[in-house]
Design an enzyme around this catalytic site. Sequence first.
Site, short mmCIF file in Angstrom:
data_model
loop_
_atom_site.label_atom_id
_atom_site.label_comp_id
_atom_site.label_asym_id
_atom_site.label_seq_id
_atom_site.Cartn_x
_atom_site.Cartn_y
_atom_site.Cartn_z
N MET A 82 0.82 -1.21 0.00
CA MET A 82 0.00 0.00 0.00
C MET A 82 0.86 1.27 0.00
O MET A 82 2.07 1.22 0.22
CB MET A 82 -0.92 -0.01 1.22
N HIS A 83 0.21 2.38 -0.25
CA HIS A 83 0.73 3.73 -0.02
C HIS A 83 1.77 4.22 -1.02
O HIS A 83 2.09 5.41 -1.03
CB HIS A 83 1.34 3.87 1.39
N ASP A 238 -2.63 -4.97 0.35
CA ASP A 238 -2.13 -6.28 0.76
C ASP A 238 -2.78 -6.80 2.04
O ASP A 238 -3.11 -7.99 2.14
CB ASP A 238 -0.60 -6.27 0.90
#
Length: 490
Positions: A82-83, A238
Site C-alpha cells: 500500500m501507499h 495487501d
Amino acid sequence: MFIGIDLGTSGVKAVLLDRDGQVRASATASLTVQRAHPRWSEQAPQAWWDAFASALDGTLAAGREAGIDPKSIEAIGLAGQMHGATLLDARGDVLRPAILWNDGRCDIECTELEAAEPSLRAVTGNLALPGFTAPKLAWVRKHEPEVFARIAKVLLPKDYLRYRMTGLFASDMSDSAGTLWLDVAKREWSPRLLAACGLTVDHMPALYEGNQVAGVLTPEIARRFGLNEIPVAAGGGDNAAGAIGVGIVKAGQAMLSLGTSGVYFAVSDGFVSNPLKAVHSFCHALPDTWHLMSVVLNAAGCADFTARVAGYPDVATLFADAEANAAGSGAPPVWFLPYLSGERTPHNNTRAKGVFFGLTPDTQRADLANATLEGVSFALQDGIDVLHEVLKPTEIAVIGGGSRSAYWTQMLADVSGMPLTLRTGGEVGPALGAARLAHLAVEPAASLEAVCPQPPVLAVREPDLKRHAYYRDERRPTFAALYKALEPIF
C-alpha cells in the site's frame, strides 16, 4: 480458474486458484529496495512489471504441467503493497522511482498537511503519517517541483500493474483508503484533501469495490501470456486481500499477521477510528465493510536482524535457541525495542530506533533472541491495546511466517492474555485473497462464505495467566519506560 497477484516489497507472488478454492500452482519473483538516502525507500515500477511477468509466467507454466490450460482462466485479481506513490506523466510514462510505504522522509510534510487541512483526521480516520501517499506528494511538490508539474496520474503500486495490463487507471477502496485522499466513510475521493496537496480528482484513478471488474486484459497482454482477454478485478491492498485470503470478512473477526512488519487487522461493521493513537481506519476490499488496523514496522524482520548480529546461521536456529533458553528461567534480564525502521502504531515516530538494554558480561545470544521476540510481542500488544479502545473482536487468527513458531505464538498469547487461533494456509497471503476477489468479480451472486471460507484450525494458543501477569507487571512497564526515556534523543 483464477489468478491472484500480490505485488509485495520483496517480491511478486502469483497463484492459480480453482473453483473449489484450491491453490493449484504458484510462483514468485524477487524485488529489491533502493535506499539512496537515510529513511528513503524506493523501487522502479518497471521492476514491478518485470517481476510480475516472471511470476505469472512461472505460475502458468506450473499450471500447464498440472494439466491446466491458461485459456481456462476466467479472471485476475490484484493485491499489493500500500501507499506507494507512482507518478505518471500525460503519456503514461513513469516520472521518478516510486516512493514506498516504509519511506520516512516526509514527516515535516505530515505536520504541514494537518495544519493546512484540519478536516483530514475526521475525513480519513487517520493521522498524516510518512508512510501514506499524500505527504509523499507534498514532499515531491516541495523538493522536486519540475517532477510535480508534469504529474498526470498518481497510482498505487498494484494499480500500475493494472494500467500496464488493461490500459486503464483504476483502484479499489481498501488500497485508496491508505492515500489520505479518500473520504473513508463515503468511499469516494475528497477534492478538499487532494487540493491540500495541489492535486484534483482528475489526477486519481477511478474507484471500484475490490470484488468488481476494473478492466480487461488488452489483446497484446493477453497474447503475451497466452490468456483470453479476461477481466481484472479491482482487488485490494495487501492487508485487506490477506484478510480475505484467510476468511476475515465480517465484523468481529480479526487477524494478527507476523510478517516483516506486524499488522493487527479487525473488521468493523461501519466507519470507526482512533487516529490520535495512529490506528489506521480503512475501507475493506468488500462493499459496505471497513476495518481498523494497527501496524508495527518491525516484526518478524527483527528476528532476521538479531539472527544476523548474534551470529545465528538462520532464523530457525534463533527460535530454537530462544525456546531452549526460555526467558524467566534465571537468564539476565534483557529488553529490546524493535523500532529498527521507526514505528507507526501507537507512537507515530519515524525516528525511533532499535535498542538492546540490560546487557551484562553474562548476557548470552539466547537472551538477545528472547528479548527480540518479547520486544516485538510488546510492540504488537501496544497496537492491539489502542485498537481495542474502539473495537474489540471476538476471534483473532494468527498468520504470516512468524506464526510457524509455536514458542513465539504462545508468547504472544501470554502477553495479550487472549486466545490466538492458528489456521492453515496463512502463508499464501494476499495473492489468495486477490484470486478470491477475481472469483467474486465474475460471479457476483456467489456466496461469500463459499468463496472466502476460513481455513481449518491448526491450533489454539490459550494464554497462561501466570505468564500473562509476569509480562504485564514485570516486563512491559520497563519496555514502556525505555521508549519514553529514549524518545527525546531518537
